[in-house]
Write a protein that holds these residues in place. Structure first.
Motif, short mmCIF file in Angstrom:
data_model
loop_
_atom_site.label_atom_id
_atom_site.label_comp_id
_atom_site.label_asym_id
_atom_site.label_seq_id
_atom_site.Cartn_x
_atom_site.Cartn_y
_atom_site.Cartn_z
N ASN A 24 -5.86 -0.67 -6.75
CA ASN A 24 -6.61 0.58 -7.06
C ASN A 24 -7.10 0.35 -8.61
O ASN A 24 -7.98 1.12 -8.87
CB ASN A 24 -5.69 1.69 -6.92
N ASN A 26 -6.18 1.04 -11.53
CA ASN A 26 -6.12 2.36 -12.22
C ASN A 26 -4.65 2.44 -12.87
O ASN A 26 -3.75 2.47 -11.98
CB ASN A 26 -6.46 3.75 -11.46
N PHE A 418 -7.28 6.22 -7.37
CA PHE A 418 -8.33 5.39 -7.82
C PHE A 418 -8.99 5.99 -9.37
O PHE A 418 -9.30 5.33 -10.27
CB PHE A 418 -9.94 5.30 -7.05
N VAL A 419 -8.79 7.39 -9.28
CA VAL A 419 -9.19 8.01 -10.63
C VAL A 419 -8.26 8.93 -11.22
O VAL A 419 -8.60 9.43 -12.48
CB VAL A 419 -10.60 8.73 -10.26
N ASP A 421 -5.99 10.98 -13.43
CA ASP A 421 -5.55 10.80 -15.07
C ASP A 421 -4.63 12.07 -15.34
O ASP A 421 -5.11 13.22 -15.34
CB ASP A 421 -6.75 10.75 -15.83
N GLY A 457 -15.78 7.17 -11.69
CA GLY A 457 -14.98 5.93 -11.87
C GLY A 457 -16.18 5.04 -11.71
O GLY A 457 -16.00 3.87 -12.16
N ARG A 460 -15.94 0.39 -11.47
CA ARG A 460 -14.48 0.22 -11.32
C ARG A 460 -14.12 0.71 -9.92
O ARG A 460 -13.10 0.05 -9.09
CB ARG A 460 -13.57 0.79 -12.29
N VAL A 461 -14.38 1.79 -9.43
CA VAL A 461 -13.93 2.56 -8.19
C VAL A 461 -14.32 1.61 -7.07
O VAL A 461 -13.74 1.44 -5.96
CB VAL A 461 -14.42 3.90 -8.11
#
Length: 486
Positions: A24, A26, A418-419, A421, A457, A460-461
């Motif tokens: 992932n 992340n 993935f994102v 936070d 993202g 990177r995603v």
């Protein structure tokens, strides 16, 4: 030859699941995990259980008040008043701490108190072998990169072992293809990939303890008492990870007197490390780090929050779990002992949910999804596998509805992997730990914010999704040679 091929397949499964826990790209963590990560340094270098060597005190001169989330005020030290620390015994603090602490938790250490972790040590014990080489090599203990990434490796390894045990268990009830589908749903459609395998929270340790216990005793074959004993040890150790794991101990033997006695004996053995730790750390084997946490939430509010709230509800994030509970209608406890044991797991799950529903922080802090109830995901997947193996999804409308629900969970949990936070939706416009009413607001659910954040993202995603898809394709290729029948 067949045994070697089979072992090689399990190794490949483990490797690919481990890769998926990292694909992932992340970093998902919180300051909660720092005491578990630093445990190896304090034990090896200091020969004790306190964290004094890692903290600065409120009475030290030139205190920097520009802290990150109220936790770290100096790059080389942690704040002794941080919420995850307490005094190793009675606090001598005479002034209110400058950091926010959770309700009902122990007071902050006084300026001259030894500093201990508030968390039970089970995961720290499990992670010890992973950090030991770095300690012996003289690595800087407060190097955040080392703490987070080695912790990620430890959590992923623990979770992969739990997943493989659950896979083997579910294979007893369903075909190879169904077992693979359920394993992928467990790994991708719960908090496993998003949270449990990412850092040294308690979740992976609880999953491992429950998976070991279930693998030992949930079977169509008669169970020897030694298995009940070891299952009790596993659940007893689960209480060293998170105390509520012990709620499963009286239920798993399913009311058989001898098995229950043996399971309690095993649990007493398994919980011994916690008692020894408490005696050494706090001076009392029955003391525990969390303090006197309040359980004063209305059960109706708590249950709604845990099951159906927009930002924590189990059936919002994992609606396919409804089918696990639908399995109850197929269980005939008088027909087969395994059915009585599975029904007892439902009772254990209900007892856990009711307990957490009264907890002052029923939402589990800043996290994605149904944090506390996902600890019991292995039990629900065992129930689901048995139900599917006995015709739960025999009709095509049921299968279609099940996979629609599963697809929703796979979508939102992978978006979070993935994102997600903890410092975005959970803190803005207000910290949910200070105002949990936002968790009940359908106009602004957490999962919707995460889905909206996917385009941010960027590359990177895209790379993470590609790596995840590649590892998944390899796993499916490995499994393609398996027979489709039981």
């Amino acid at each position: 030859m067949n045994e070697r091929v089979g072992f090689a397949r399990w190794q490949m499964r483990a490797l690919l699941l481990f890769v998926l826990a990292f694909a992932n790209l992340n970093d998902i963590w919180s300051p909660d995990v720092l005491p578990n990560a630093l445990f190896a340094w304090t034990v090896v270098n200091e020969g004790d259980l306190d964290y004094d060597e890692f903290v600065f005190r409120p009475n030290e001169p030139e205190r920097d008040t520009g802290r990150s989330g109220g936790v770290i005020a100096r790059p080389e030290r942690l704040d002794s008043e941080a919420y995850f620390f307490r005094a190793c015994g009675e606090s001598t603090a005479t002034e209110a701490p400058q950091t926010t602490r959770s309700p009902g938790g122990p007071p902050a250490p006084g300026p001259n108190d030894r500093v201990c972790s508030i968390f039970p040590p089970g995961v720290a014990f499990l992670a010890f072998p992973f950090f030991l080489p770095f300690v012996l090599a003289g690595a800087e203990p407060l190097n955040l990169g080392v703490l987070v990434r080695v912790g990620h490796v430890a959590a992923a390894t623990i979770e992969v072992i739990a997943t493989l045990l659950l896979w083997s268990l579910m294979r007893r009830f369903v075909s190879a293809r169904w077992a693979l589908a359920l394993v992928l749903l467990y790994f991708f459609g719960t908090s496993v990939r998003t949270v449990a395998s990412q850092a040294l929270w308690q979740h992976a340790g609880v999953h491992l303890a429950i998976a070991v216990a279930l693998w030992l005793v949930v079977s169509t074959r008669p169970m020897a008492l030694w298995r009940e004993l070891v299952a009790g040890v596993a659940l007893g150790y689960g209480t060293v990870v998170r105390q509520t794991t012990g709620l499963l101990v009286p239920f798993l033997p399913a009311a058989r007197i001898r098995a229950t006695v043996v399971a309690f004996v095993g649990a007493a053995i398994g919980v011994t490390p916690l008692l020894v730790y408490n005696a050494l750390a706090f001076g009392n084997p029955l003391e525990q780090g969390y303090g006197t946490k309040p359980f004063d939430t209305s059960p109706l509010i708590g249950l709604y929050g845990l099951l159906a709230s927009p930002s924590r509800g189990l059936f919002v994030y994992e609606p396919y779990m409804i089918f696990a509970f639908a399995t109850i209608v197929l269980l005939k406890p008088g027909r087969d002992f395994i059915e009585l044991r599975l029904l007892s797991l439902v009772y254990a799950w209900a007892a856990t949910a009711i307990l957490y529903s009264t907890y002052a922080e029923w939402w589990g802090g800043r996290v994605f999804g149904p944090r506390f109830l996902d600890d019991l995901a292995p039990a629900l997947f065992a129930l689901l596998a048995w139900g599917i193996g006995h015709g739960l999804l025999a009709r095509w409308p049921a299968r279609v509805l099940f996979w629609i629900c599963a697809a929703w969970s796979l979508l939102i949990f992978q978006a979070a992997a993935f994102v997600y936070d903890q410092n975005t939706w959970d803190l803005n416009p207000i910290n949910i730990n200070f105002d949990p009413s936002r968790l009940l607001d359908w106009s602004d659910p957490q999962w919707l914010f995460v889905l909206r954040s996917l385009p941010e993202g960027g590359t990177r995603v895209i790379v993470a999704a590609g790596l995840s898809a590649l590892a998944l394709l390899f796993l499916l290729r490995v499994e393609s040679v398996l027979p489709s029948r039981r």
